[in-house]
Design a protein around this motif. Sequence first.
Motif, mmCIF file in Angstrom:
data_model
loop_
_atom_site.group_PDB
_atom_site.id
_atom_site.type_symbol
_atom_site.label_atom_id
_atom_site.label_comp_id
_atom_site.label_asym_id
_atom_site.label_seq_id
_atom_site.Cartn_x
_atom_site.Cartn_y
_atom_site.Cartn_z
ATOM 1 N N ASP A 197 1.086 -1.221 -0.392
ATOM 2 C CA ASP A 197 -0.100 0.330 -0.492
ATOM 3 C C ASP A 197 0.870 1.365 -0.245
ATOM 4 O O ASP A 197 1.968 0.993 0.698
ATOM 5 N N HIS A 198 0.783 2.229 -0.735
ATOM 6 C CA HIS A 198 0.793 3.538 -1.240
ATOM 7 C C HIS A 198 0.594 4.784 -1.310
ATOM 8 O O HIS A 198 0.058 4.832 -2.122
ATOM 9 N N ALA A 199 0.427 5.404 0.076
ATOM 10 C CA ALA A 199 -0.297 6.631 -0.597
ATOM 11 C C ALA A 199 0.279 8.183 -0.854
ATOM 12 O O ALA A 199 1.337 8.547 -0.616
ATOM 13 N N ALA A 200 0.312 8.096 -1.580
ATOM 14 C CA ALA A 200 0.722 8.815 -3.066
ATOM 15 C C ALA A 200 0.776 10.543 -2.451
ATOM 16 O O ALA A 200 1.718 11.306 -2.305
ATOM 17 N N ALA A 201 -0.547 11.170 -2.053
ATOM 18 C CA ALA A 201 -1.042 11.948 -1.356
ATOM 19 C C ALA A 201 -2.112 11.665 -0.801
ATOM 20 O O ALA A 201 -2.997 10.599 -0.470
ATOM 21 N N ASP A 202 -2.182 13.011 -0.491
ATOM 22 C CA ASP A 202 -3.506 13.048 0.472
ATOM 23 C C ASP A 202 -5.061 12.432 -0.702
ATOM 24 O O ASP A 202 -5.738 11.808 0.189
ATOM 25 N N ASP A 203 -4.754 12.731 -1.390
ATOM 26 C CA ASP A 203 -6.047 12.254 -2.624
ATOM 27 C C ASP A 203 -6.006 11.119 -3.535
ATOM 28 O O ASP A 203 -6.612 10.944 -4.262
ATOM 29 N N HIS A 204 -4.544 10.410 -3.354
ATOM 30 C CA HIS A 204 -4.107 9.720 -4.116
ATOM 31 C C HIS A 204 -3.760 8.185 -3.537
ATOM 32 O O HIS A 204 -2.505 8.719 -2.399
ATOM 33 N N GLU A 205 -3.997 7.043 -3.428
ATOM 34 C CA GLU A 205 -3.121 5.648 -3.263
ATOM 35 C C GLU A 205 -3.733 4.521 -3.922
ATOM 36 O O GLU A 205 -4.116 4.528 -4.953
ATOM 37 N N TYR A 206 -2.260 3.513 -3.938
ATOM 38 C CA TYR A 206 -2.098 2.844 -4.659
ATOM 39 C C TYR A 206 -1.711 1.486 -3.798
ATOM 40 O O TYR A 206 -0.900 1.856 -2.426
ATOM 41 N N LYS A 207 -2.060 0.174 -4.713
ATOM 42 C CA LYS A 207 -2.269 -1.102 -3.743
ATOM 43 C C LYS A 207 -1.602 -2.063 -4.436
ATOM 44 O O LYS A 207 -2.281 -2.069 -5.600
ATOM 45 N N LEU A 208 -0.609 -2.958 -4.512
ATOM 46 C CA LEU A 208 -0.068 -3.986 -5.691
ATOM 47 C C LEU A 208 -0.131 -5.381 -4.966
ATOM 48 O O LEU A 208 0.105 -4.894 -3.667
ATOM 49 N N SER A 209 -0.826 -6.337 -5.910
ATOM 50 C CA SER A 209 -1.274 -7.242 -4.923
ATOM 51 C C SER A 209 -0.376 -8.448 -5.577
ATOM 52 O O SER A 209 -0.953 -8.391 -6.995
#
Length: 718
Positions: free
Chosen positions: A297-309
Amino acid sequence: MRMPGQGLVDRFSARTCRRKQLRLARFPRLFAALCAFSPFALAQELPGFTEEDLFADIPEVISATRLSQKLTETPAAITIIDREQINASGAINISDLFRLVPGFQSYHVTRNKMAVNYHGQGGPFPNRMEVMIDGRSIYLPLLSTVAWESIGIGLDDIERIEVVRGSNVPTQGSNAFLGSINIITRSPLNPDSNSAQVMTGNRGEERAELRHTLYNENSHLRVSAGFSQNDGSTLYNDAADNRYLHLSASSTLSLQDSVDIQLGFTDGQTYVVDADETNNVADPRDHNSNFQYLVWDHAAADDHEYKLSFYHNYLKLNVDELPIEIYAQRDDGLQQFAQANNMTVAQVAALFAAQQGLDGTFIRPDSEHGTSELYDLEIQHTYYANENLRMISGLGYRFEQSRSDMLFDSSAWISEERWRAFGNVQWDQTEKWVWNLSGVYESTSVTSGKLSPRLALNYKIDESSNYRFAYTRAYRMPSLLEANRRSNTRRNAANNFTIWDQVAVPTDNLRPESINSVELGYYNISPELNAQFDVRIFRESIKDAINTVFYQLPNGTDRDDRVLSSANAADWVTQGVEFQIRYNFSPDTWLLLNANYSNASGEYRKKEDLGEAPLILDEYTPKGTGSLLLSHETDNHWQFSLAHYVMGATRWFEGTSQEPRKAYQRTDLQIKKTVPLTRNTDAQLKVIVQNLLDDQYQEFYPNNTFDRRAYVEFKLLY
């Protein structure tokens, strides 16, 4: 002093504040409290106050759209089986919990083989529902179903279960054709996350389980292990044993990044049998499985999040071959021939083998034999555009492969690739109106792509109740087994292994199944009445459903001049209503009640070209199902719970020969006593009696009788 796991709590608090900021903007005091203190700190400062109290008004779920949503915002009906219900249920198998879900049928195919189905049309291998553990699919390409006996976790590993009632293909893909189950495992931050327990009961039931969590500043490791065995039924002695090890690790790399890793191993043996005839013999089937699961899980900014599984599932089922003489002892036709000609079974077997050119170990007694692997890679992006608009999108790739000399008539791997693109948009048009638009586009290496969309509108009467309207048009791609099944009985090497009997062949023009689903729902949670109420009115129209069909072959082609194949052979419509009520008489006494009424109409063309009428499907859906769970806990740590289950008469594919299974009622009782030993250690003694009134009934097969069963469990929580 810094408490164990405080780093994890701080990560939760900081990221929760950021993720919840937009939705909590209307509750500034609550938001300020969340950001100023961690839930752990609040629990220390305010006696009796827990993290759960912060979000106690309306439960939040993730399974409907992958977005965190209140139940008043979701585009689908969702049942939550929480820890409190699991503790009170009296269930000893995970599959038994789904008796608490409206419209679900949980049943024993045989003593140690379970199945879970939704809205009827079920068989020994229900194949139209996705089942996941923490988002990892455990659906088996080899059997097109879930093997509940080999999933590798126990009841005490579960935090809650989110059940989507209705097609969830637009979010979770083909396997979620009629619904989905997401089993969410327990957080190591739970105060009773460490435990050791043993159980004993009827028919040699023995279980032992251990759970322990290790911490450091920013990471944790949770270990679960278990062993179980029983002697099976008195008629078939279909015993089973199972062992599992489950490892779950989480590490906080920074406030923006976290990594979760899960590993699991399971092995055991189950004696499998068709319980339709009393002279059938159970055969041992070994199972061995493992999985690896990685989530970043990566929170790039307050309004963007990424999840790689990424995950990998492996399962091997092994059923040994039988000598021809043993096979002859089980074949009614050969036994009748022996009696008519005054021959022993051994003599008939030798004559049979010589005539047919068969060798001495030509057959396996059961088709649940083979190896299956699944690899899945997915990337997901979440975007919080503003306080009224959230969206999620992603891409996924899946590679499946299986091999089985019984199911594919080959030792070679049969493989398939699947690609998917998915998305969901939630738009709060006003404080009252909430829109959800979801969709997934799926294609496979053998089937052209299909788009499955869903549109839902929620009208929020107030903050605690809403109406919901949803329309779904979805497709289920043919499974690896359905598209490739080929099974033959072959002669021996002297005859070049030529085919003696064709059992199954694949179909070249197999099409995806389709469903049109319309539902109207109402949800209400009332703190004043201490109650929750959920109702769903639905109509589901299924077209081109894939089932097994017998085809006539030209005379003299093989042993019986017929062969079976998967085909788009069924169409039906199911409509009805289901509801669930939770009522709290007091903080220590509560009642859960659910019921479903379904009416199905349609047909299943099971025997093409054989001059037989199709099956009428209204008998294959129970008209009514329901359950009641009542729990009471006393001040001196006693807990009493009573569960009552009702299911109407129904037929099962393969399980019903002449008469449908009769309607039944079953009552389970659980009594539990908790004894505090030290400040951090409790002991629990539990007694469970299933089918308390011993009102025996048959599940699935006519000779699969469910009688009274009693169990005693001792648990140490530390």
